[in-house]
Design a protein around this motif. Structure first.
Motif, PDB file in Angstrom:
ATOM      1  N   TYR A  35      -4.488  19.597  -8.478  1.00  0.00           N
ATOM      2  CA  TYR A  35      -5.811  19.136  -8.089  1.00  0.00           C
ATOM      3  C   TYR A  35      -6.455  20.184  -7.192  1.00  0.00           C
ATOM      4  O   TYR A  35      -5.785  20.928  -6.480  1.00  0.00           O
ATOM      5  N   SER A  99       6.176   3.921 -10.114  1.00  0.00           N
ATOM      6  CA  SER A  99       5.128   3.677 -11.097  1.00  0.00           C
ATOM      7  C   SER A  99       4.306   4.947 -11.268  1.00  0.00           C
ATOM      8  O   SER A  99       4.372   5.861 -10.470  1.00  0.00           O
ATOM      9  N   GLY A 101       1.348   5.274 -10.829  1.00  0.00           N
ATOM     10  CA  GLY A 101       0.300   5.372  -9.837  1.00  0.00           C
ATOM     11  C   GLY A 101       0.794   5.914  -8.522  1.00  0.00           C
ATOM     12  O   GLY A 101       0.034   6.044  -7.585  1.00  0.00           O
ATOM     13  N   ASN A 102       2.058   6.222  -8.445  1.00  0.00           N
ATOM     14  CA  ASN A 102       2.637   6.658  -7.194  1.00  0.00           C
ATOM     15  C   ASN A 102       2.889   8.150  -7.263  1.00  0.00           C
ATOM     16  O   ASN A 102       3.938   8.601  -7.727  1.00  0.00           O
ATOM     17  N   LEU A 103       1.902   8.919  -6.828  1.00  0.00           N
ATOM     18  CA  LEU A 103       2.033  10.366  -6.833  1.00  0.00           C
ATOM     19  C   LEU A 103       2.499  10.849  -5.469  1.00  0.00           C
ATOM     20  O   LEU A 103       2.056  10.354  -4.434  1.00  0.00           O
ATOM     21  N   PHE A 105       2.414  14.124  -3.229  1.00  0.00           N
ATOM     22  CA  PHE A 105       1.645  15.356  -3.142  1.00  0.00           C
ATOM     23  C   PHE A 105       2.340  16.390  -2.266  1.00  0.00           C
ATOM     24  O   PHE A 105       3.032  16.051  -1.302  1.00  0.00           O
ATOM     25  N   LYS A 107       1.689  19.615   0.427  1.00  0.00           N
ATOM     26  CA  LYS A 107       0.808  19.705   1.589  1.00  0.00           C
ATOM     27  C   LYS A 107      -0.506  20.402   1.284  1.00  0.00           C
ATOM     28  O   LYS A 107      -1.443  20.338   2.069  1.00  0.00           O
TER      29      LYS A 107
ATOM     30  N   SER B  33      -4.960   2.926  -7.659  1.00  0.00           N
ATOM     31  CA  SER B  33      -4.040   3.350  -6.600  1.00  0.00           C
ATOM     32  C   SER B  33      -4.853   3.773  -5.388  1.00  0.00           C
ATOM     33  O   SER B  33      -5.974   4.255  -5.521  1.00  0.00           O
ATOM     34  N   TYR B  35      -4.721   5.994  -1.644  1.00  0.00           N
ATOM     35  CA  TYR B  35      -4.038   7.044  -0.899  1.00  0.00           C
ATOM     36  C   TYR B  35      -4.753   7.252   0.432  1.00  0.00           C
ATOM     37  O   TYR B  35      -5.975   7.083   0.536  1.00  0.00           O
ATOM     38  N   GLN B  37      -5.401  10.175   3.351  1.00  0.00           N
ATOM     39  CA  GLN B  37      -5.308  11.603   3.607  1.00  0.00           C
ATOM     40  C   GLN B  37      -5.655  11.900   5.059  1.00  0.00           C
ATOM     41  O   GLN B  37      -6.754  11.576   5.528  1.00  0.00           O
ATOM     42  N   GLN B  41      -0.471  14.352   8.075  1.00  0.00           N
ATOM     43  CA  GLN B  41       0.465  13.811   7.083  1.00  0.00           C
ATOM     44  C   GLN B  41       0.097  14.133   5.650  1.00  0.00           C
ATOM     45  O   GLN B  41       0.889  13.894   4.735  1.00  0.00           O
ATOM     46  N   GLY B  42      -1.076  14.682   5.438  1.00  0.00           N
ATOM     47  CA  GLY B  42      -1.480  15.014   4.077  1.00  0.00           C
ATOM     48  C   GLY B  42      -1.855  13.771   3.285  1.00  0.00           C
ATOM     49  O   GLY B  42      -2.312  12.783   3.837  1.00  0.00           O
ATOM     50  N   LEU B  43      -1.618  13.845   1.993  1.00  0.00           N
ATOM     51  CA  LEU B  43      -1.946  12.743   1.085  1.00  0.00           C
ATOM     52  C   LEU B  43      -0.735  11.845   0.922  1.00  0.00           C
ATOM     53  O   LEU B  43       0.319  12.288   0.482  1.00  0.00           O
ATOM     54  N   PHE B  45       0.690   7.981  -0.495  1.00  0.00           N
ATOM     55  CA  PHE B  45       0.459   6.832  -1.365  1.00  0.00           C
ATOM     56  C   PHE B  45       0.521   5.542  -0.555  1.00  0.00           C
ATOM     57  O   PHE B  45       1.455   5.330   0.230  1.00  0.00           O
ATOM     58  N   GLU B  48      -0.418   0.565  -5.386  1.00  0.00           N
ATOM     59  CA  GLU B  48      -1.010   0.574  -6.712  1.00  0.00           C
ATOM     60  C   GLU B  48      -1.135  -0.847  -7.227  1.00  0.00           C
ATOM     61  O   GLU B  48      -0.209  -1.663  -7.068  1.00  0.00           O
ATOM     62  N   ARG B  55       1.976  -3.215  -7.941  1.00  0.00           N
ATOM     63  CA  ARG B  55       3.146  -2.698  -8.655  1.00  0.00           C
ATOM     64  C   ARG B  55       4.040  -1.845  -7.761  1.00  0.00           C
ATOM     65  O   ARG B  55       5.224  -1.679  -8.027  1.00  0.00           O
ATOM     66  N   ASN B  56       3.432  -1.265  -6.754  1.00  0.00           N
ATOM     67  CA  ASN B  56       4.209  -0.364  -5.914  1.00  0.00           C
ATOM     68  C   ASN B  56       3.525  -0.241  -4.574  1.00  0.00           C
ATOM     69  O   ASN B  56       2.289  -0.379  -4.479  1.00  0.00           O
ATOM     70  N   LEU B  88      -9.257   9.908   5.508  1.00  0.00           N
ATOM     71  CA  LEU B  88     -10.011   9.768   4.268  1.00  0.00           C
ATOM     72  C   LEU B  88      -9.177   8.893   3.349  1.00  0.00           C
ATOM     73  O   LEU B  88      -8.015   9.200   3.074  1.00  0.00           O
ATOM     74  N   LEU B  90      -8.668   7.450  -0.284  1.00  0.00           N
ATOM     75  CA  LEU B  90      -9.032   7.741  -1.669  1.00  0.00           C
ATOM     76  C   LEU B  90      -8.464   6.693  -2.596  1.00  0.00           C
ATOM     77  O   LEU B  90      -7.320   6.267  -2.436  1.00  0.00           O
ATOM     78  N   GLN B 101      -4.686  10.288 -13.252  1.00  0.00           N
ATOM     79  CA  GLN B 101      -5.518   9.503 -12.358  1.00  0.00           C
ATOM     80  C   GLN B 101      -6.803  10.244 -12.047  1.00  0.00           C
ATOM     81  O   GLN B 101      -6.817  11.461 -11.907  1.00  0.00           O
TER      82      GLN B 101
END
Lengths: 115, 112
Positions: A35, A99, A101-103, A105, A107, B33, B35, B37, B41-43, B45, B48, B55-56, B88, B90, B101
Motif C-alpha cells: 500500500y 480471517s 480481514g485481519n492484516l 502491517f 511499520k 474491517s 484499523y 493508525q 504503534q503503526g497500523l 487491526f 472485522e 469474525r475476528n 487515524l 481506517l 481490501q
C-alpha cells in the motif's frame, strides 16, 4: 509472535536513482499486499501478490514475492518526486486461522525523493 | 462505483467521553474491517465484521467495540476515551473470496 518487518524505515533518494524496499514476514502467509499512503491520507492499494514467484509492475514500481524466504521486495526504478510517500507491506492471517480481514502491517517505509 | 466512506472525517473529544465512528463499505461488499493508525504503534487491526457478525478481533481493550448492520454499514465505538486513543481510524471493505481490501479516507480522532 507474528512480525512483518520492513527496511529501511526511512529512505531518501535522488530522482533518477533505483532502490529496493524489503519486507520480511514471520508467518506462512501466501498473500502479500503493498500500500501507499500520502501524508494525512488513507491507504492506496498498489499490489496484491498471490503466490510464490509473483511479480507485478506498475509504472516505476515492481513488487515480487518469495514465500519460501518469506520476503517481498518493492523495487523503485528511476525515482521521481511524485513517488514520495510511505509504503506499507501487509500479510493476512488466513493461513494461520485468522480471517482475511485481519492484516498485519509493517511499520512502513517513508520515501522521500529529492531533485 | 463509490468507494468506502467514513464519517466524520475529523473529531475532537475530551478524555472520558465516548465516540462513534461510521463506515459505509463499497456497494456489495459484506466484510468491513477496522484499523487504528498511530505514529508509535503503526497500523493495528481492531476487528472485522461479516454479515453482521464479528469474525475476528485484535488486541484492544473492551472499550473498543463495533457492530455491523444488515446493509453492511459498520460502526465502531470507543468508550471512556484516553489520550492514547488519538489516532487515524481506517475502515476497509472487501468483496467475496480473498479479494483485497479497499480503505476509506479515515476518521482523525483527537482526544484532549
Amino acid at each position: 509472535e507474528l512480525k512483518v518487518e520492513q527496511n529501511p524505515l526511512f529512505l531518501s533518494m535522488q530522482e533518477g536513482k533505483n532502490y529496493t524496499i524489503y519486507c520480511n514476514y514471520s508467518t506462512t502467509s501466501d498473500r502479500l499486499y503493498w500500500y501507499r499512503q500520502d501524508p494525512g491520507k488513507s491507504l492506496e492499494s498498489l499490489f496484491v501478490l498471490l503466490s510464490n514467484g509473483a511479480v507485478k509492475q506498475e509504472g516505476r514500481l515492481m513488487a515480487s514475492l518469495d514465500t519460501k524466504a518469506r520476503l517481498s521486495t518493492l523495487h523503485i526504478t528511476a525515482a521521481v518526486h511524485d513517488l514520495s510517500a510511505t509504503y506499507f507491506c501487509a500479510v493476512d492471517l488466513l493461513p494461520l486461522g485468522g480471517s482475511q480481514g485481519n492484516l498485519i502491517f509493517g511499520k512502513g517505509t517513508k520515501l522521500s525523493v529529492k531533485p | 462505483k463509490a468507494g468506502v466512506t467514513q464519517t466524520p472525517r475529523y473529531l475532537i473529544k475530551t478524555r472520558g467521553q465516548q465516540v462513534t465512528l461510521s463506515c459505509s463499505p463499497i456497494s456489495g461488499h459484506r466484510s468491513v474491517s477496522w484499523y487504528q493508525q498511530t505514529p508509535g504503534q503503526g497500523l493495528q487491526f481492531l476487528f472485522e465484521y461479516f454479515s453482521e457478525t464479528q469474525r475476528n478481533k485484535g488486541n484492544f481493550p473492551g472499550r473498543f467495540s463495533g457492530r455491523q448492520f444488515s446493509n453492511s454499514r459498520s460502526e465502531m465505538n470507543v468508550s471512556t476515551l484516553e489520550l492514547g486513543d488519538s489516532a487515524l481510524y481506517l475502515c476497509a471493505s472487501r468483496g467475496q473470496g480473498r479479494e483485497e481490501q479497499y480503505f476509506g479516507p479515515g476518521t482523525r480522532l483527537t482526544v484532549t
